[in-house]
Motif scaffolding. Sequence first.
Motif: not given
Length: 334
Positions: A16, A63, A201, A211, A213
């Motif tokens: 992420n 990603e 991370k 993060n 997300k």
Amino acid sequence: MSKKKLVFSGVQPTGNLHLGNYLGALKNFVSLQKEMKCIYCIVDLHAITIYQKPDELRTNVLETLAGFLAAGIDPDKSIIFNQSSVSGHTELAWILNCVSRMGWLNRMTQFKDKAGPDKEKASVGLYIYPNLMAADILLYKATHVPVGADQKQHLELSRDIAQKFNNDFNCKDFFPLPEPLISKNISRVMSLRDGTKKMSKSEESDFSRINLKDSADQIIKKIKKAKSDSEPIPENPQELEKKPEALNLIKIYSDISKNSFDKVLKEMAGKEYSFLKTNLTEILINEITPVGKEINKLLADKSHLKQILKKGKEKANIIAEENLKIIREKVGLI
Ligand code: TYM
């Protein structure tokens, strides 16, 4: 020396993307697009210096690309590609392995941190990683490199390698000495749990980082749990220096709200940290959750993402091959 300005930077696809990557690197990547030609690379070869599960690595490359695009990097303006798709990176890295010195690498603090107490067990790739990073930059003769403060030492090494190459092969000014571009506001976003460690991370606890997300709910919980202080926010910046977690929260707030640190501190002085946390949560949700949503949307169309990488690779490869041709000649390779 060539006066043409060119930006290069890289991000490892190792999971992420977080607020540190976003404030320390991605936001600068986006704003630099307006001023200069930019090349942004997903450095998968750097990632494998520590074992990555192959399927996870493939997913993480896409990603990371989605993160770049969601943050605002525009593939029509900038070149975006993954490192392993342009073989010039490894070829130049080998040449630079022969220019760089063991003594220089032995000083790299990031290797010491990542290798841990038993460095005999670290991969050789991890040790020579900074030479590959120099190759990434010099392959394009980049002049400016936006990074977080943690990469400063690697950038200095890249400059030393460029200089030694120029001296060894009698080609003064052939490689520009790349300049680091490090955010003045917040060059190092720290862990929410320990203000002496950078947000990362690889930190085990997900509560140490935001993060890209993360949902609004997760952001609320993480900021609520973030370490701060039991006393009210001090007026004096020197007092705050002694409370690294609180300092970090104020710096994040100041950076995202685009208000100077002094102004924020003046506004917040004497208030409880819960006041800062409420405000910080709100701006974080506004700033980060749209990026996270866009990442998820982009990930739904993997062939579109792969197409962007393919186009980027083609463009990067043209520059790389042109430069490599001259580099091979300079070194004496036929
Ligand atoms: P990486 O993948 O660890 O991080 C990507 C970028 O995010 C910045 N960053 C941070 N900035 C502020 N606070 C933090 N807590 C934080 N954590 C990460 C990093 O400084 C970086 O700019 N070696 C590089 C990747 C690389 C590279 C390059 C960079 C490979 N080749 C050539 C520039 C030029 C790295 O591991 O970044």
